[in-house]
Motif scaffolding. Structure first.
Motif, PDB file in Angstrom:
ATOM      1  N   HIS A 214    -123.218 -17.898  49.441  1.00  0.00           N
ATOM      2  CA  HIS A 214    -123.059 -16.709  50.088  1.00  0.00           C
ATOM      3  C   HIS A 214    -122.564 -16.686  51.509  1.00  0.00           C
ATOM      4  N   GLU A 215    -123.481 -17.314  52.209  1.00  0.00           N
ATOM      5  CA  GLU A 215    -123.282 -17.200  53.725  1.00  0.00           C
ATOM      6  C   GLU A 215    -121.775 -18.074  54.101  1.00  0.00           C
ATOM      7  N   TYR A 216    -121.694 -19.261  53.415  1.00  0.00           N
ATOM      8  CA  TYR A 216    -120.475 -20.201  53.898  1.00  0.00           C
ATOM      9  C   TYR A 216    -119.175 -19.652  53.283  1.00  0.00           C
ATOM     10  N   ARG A 217    -119.516 -18.818  52.210  1.00  0.00           N
ATOM     11  CA  ARG A 217    -118.165 -18.469  51.544  1.00  0.00           C
ATOM     12  C   ARG A 217    -117.559 -17.245  52.477  1.00  0.00           C
ATOM     13  N   LYS A 218    -118.294 -16.612  53.329  1.00  0.00           N
ATOM     14  CA  LYS A 218    -117.657 -15.759  54.489  1.00  0.00           C
ATOM     15  C   LYS A 218    -116.516 -16.060  55.123  1.00  0.00           C
ATOM     16  N   PHE A 219    -116.961 -17.788  55.413  1.00  0.00           N
ATOM     17  CA  PHE A 219    -115.571 -18.217  56.399  1.00  0.00           C
ATOM     18  C   PHE A 219    -114.255 -18.008  55.574  1.00  0.00           C
ATOM     19  N   LEU A 220    -114.368 -17.725  54.243  1.00  0.00           N
ATOM     20  CA  LEU A 220    -112.931 -17.840  53.510  1.00  0.00           C
ATOM     21  C   LEU A 220    -112.294 -16.449  54.170  1.00  0.00           C
ATOM     22  N   PHE A 221    -112.815 -15.358  54.927  1.00  0.00           N
ATOM     23  CA  PHE A 221    -112.275 -14.333  55.253  1.00  0.00           C
ATOM     24  C   PHE A 221    -111.883 -14.454  56.541  1.00  0.00           C
ATOM     25  N   THR A 222    -112.278 -15.518  57.382  1.00  0.00           N
ATOM     26  CA  THR A 222    -112.057 -15.700  58.718  1.00  0.00           C
ATOM     27  C   THR A 222    -111.260 -16.964  59.057  1.00  0.00           C
ATOM     28  N   ASP A 223    -111.771 -18.117  58.387  1.00  0.00           N
ATOM     29  CA  ASP A 223    -110.851 -19.320  58.620  1.00  0.00           C
ATOM     30  C   ASP A 223    -109.906 -19.665  57.873  1.00  0.00           C
ATOM     31  N   PRO A 224    -108.722 -19.744  58.288  1.00  0.00           N
ATOM     32  CA  PRO A 224    -107.444 -19.673  57.650  1.00  0.00           C
ATOM     33  C   PRO A 224    -107.359 -21.174  56.836  1.00  0.00           C
ATOM     34  N   GLY A 225    -107.930 -22.171  57.241  1.00  0.00           N
ATOM     35  CA  GLY A 225    -107.776 -23.361  56.718  1.00  0.00           C
ATOM     36  C   GLY A 225    -106.554 -24.297  57.300  1.00  0.00           C
ATOM     37  N   LEU A 226    -106.805 -24.189  58.819  1.00  0.00           N
ATOM     38  CA  LEU A 226    -105.308 -24.765  59.351  1.00  0.00           C
ATOM     39  C   LEU A 226    -105.265 -26.252  59.123  1.00  0.00           C
ATOM     40  N   PRO A 227    -104.026 -26.946  59.206  1.00  0.00           N
ATOM     41  CA  PRO A 227    -104.208 -28.516  59.067  1.00  0.00           C
ATOM     42  C   PRO A 227    -104.662 -29.071  60.181  1.00  0.00           C
ATOM     43  N   ARG A 228    -105.048 -30.364  60.296  1.00  0.00           N
ATOM     44  CA  ARG A 228    -105.624 -30.738  61.519  1.00  0.00           C
ATOM     45  C   ARG A 228    -105.148 -30.913  62.525  1.00  0.00           C
ATOM     46  N   GLU A 229    -103.484 -31.101  62.430  1.00  0.00           N
ATOM     47  CA  GLU A 229    -102.819 -31.115  63.612  1.00  0.00           C
ATOM     48  C   GLU A 229    -102.793 -29.866  64.464  1.00  0.00           C
ATOM     49  N   LEU A 230    -103.085 -28.802  63.871  1.00  0.00           N
ATOM     50  CA  LEU A 230    -103.297 -27.401  64.537  1.00  0.00           C
ATOM     51  C   LEU A 230    -104.718 -27.089  65.000  1.00  0.00           C
ATOM     52  N   LEU A 231    -105.583 -27.702  64.767  1.00  0.00           N
ATOM     53  CA  LEU A 231    -107.034 -27.754  65.133  1.00  0.00           C
ATOM     54  C   LEU A 231    -107.102 -28.050  66.416  1.00  0.00           C
TER      55      LEU A 231
END
Length: 286
Positions: A214-231
């Motif tokens: 429940h807590e970890y899935r909250k990152f779905l609303f904030t973390d866009p899942g960017l490719p490694r090159e852009l992190l």
């Protein structure tokens, strides 16, 4: 929390549960029967779940829309490595009339969920391959006359990372990941010791695993899942993902045993062939 239980358990056990069982499961978190029924009713009105009667029992199951959302969430939650990047940017621009403000607000929420960033007013971008998701949203909200969608290259004059800095609050996301790591790394060590000594019941593992997801899935609303090159070179999201995987596996078997005990007593047993489908949920029985 009901979403989490459907996503992490119920959809792997036939996608249907008696309301009494759901009430029993939520009672472990301190929720009473009335609050569960009110929440289920709200989820039905929003189109996430539907119901059917068998005798004097009401069973609830995810709608196709709900299933699609759970599948998308599961892929993102249990993904440990960033996407491969094709060096393309997806850009959605819209000009939705003021009398359709509610639709515009809902579309924004959906774009954030999918991982788009707000590059400028009414302009959203993503480096991820989200053409399918965009087309679904355009059709769902019937905004064809008001939107334009591009797949394009960025020609400068700055680097691609500059687009990230303008569109996503990476420092805020990084800080939230650090908070998650600080909280759950300590809990992981404590529970690892308690389980080894037989001091954590199946019900307690069920509660802790559900809270973790429940807590970890909250990152779905904030973390866009960017490719490694852009992190950034050091990204707390990677460490959080590994911690989540290890902690989840620690609790998984005992938590599933508790869920199955409640489920078996009240529901159809046809889930037996589905519960441990590794393609759908690779961690459920590990």
């Amino acid at each position: 929390m009901i979403f989490t239980i459907y996503g992490d358990y119920i959809r792997h056990y036939g996608n249907k549960i008696w309301i009494g069982s759901l009430i029993r499961l939520l009672k472990e978190f301190g929720h009473n029967e009335q609050s569960v029924r009110v929440s289920v009713s709200r989820m039905m009105k929003q189109g996430w779940i539907d119901s059917e009667k068998k005798g004097n029992k009401s069973y609830y199951f995810l709608t196709p829309r709900g299933l699609d959302r759970m599948e998308e969430a599961a892929v993102r939650i249990f993904k440990l490595m960033p996407n491969e990047w094709d060096k393309k940017w997806r850009m959605l621009m819209y000009s939705i009339p003021e009398d359709k403000r509610q639709i515009r607000d809902e579309l924004r929420k959906e774009l954030l969920w999918s991982g788009f960033g707000s590059f400028s007013n009414s302009c959203w971008i993503s480096p991820n391959n989200l053409e399918k998701e965009v087309n679904v949203l355009i059709e769902k909200y019937e905004v064809q006359p008001y939107v334009d969608f591009f797949v394009s290259d960025y020609k400068g004059p700055q680097e691609d990372k500059s687009l990230v800095e303008k569109s996503w609050p990476l420092q805020e996301i990084e800080a939230k990941y650090q908070e998650f790591i600080s909280t759950y790394s300590e809990q992981y060590i404590v529970h690892q010791s308690m389980i080894a000594q037989g001091q954590l019941t199946d019900a307690e593992c069920f509660v802790e695993r559900t809270k973790l997801v429940h807590e970890y899935r909250k990152f779905l609303f904030t973390d866009p899942g960017l490719p490694r090159e852009l992190l950034p070179k050091v990204w707390n999201g990677h460490h959080a993902a590994l911690l989540f995987e290890q902690y989840y596996k620690l609790l998984a078997q005992s938590a599933s045993q508790f869920f199955e005990k409640v489920f078996e007593e009240d529901n159809d047993m046809s889930w037996k062939d589905k519960a441990y489908d590794a393609d759908n949920h690779p961690l459920i029985n590990e």
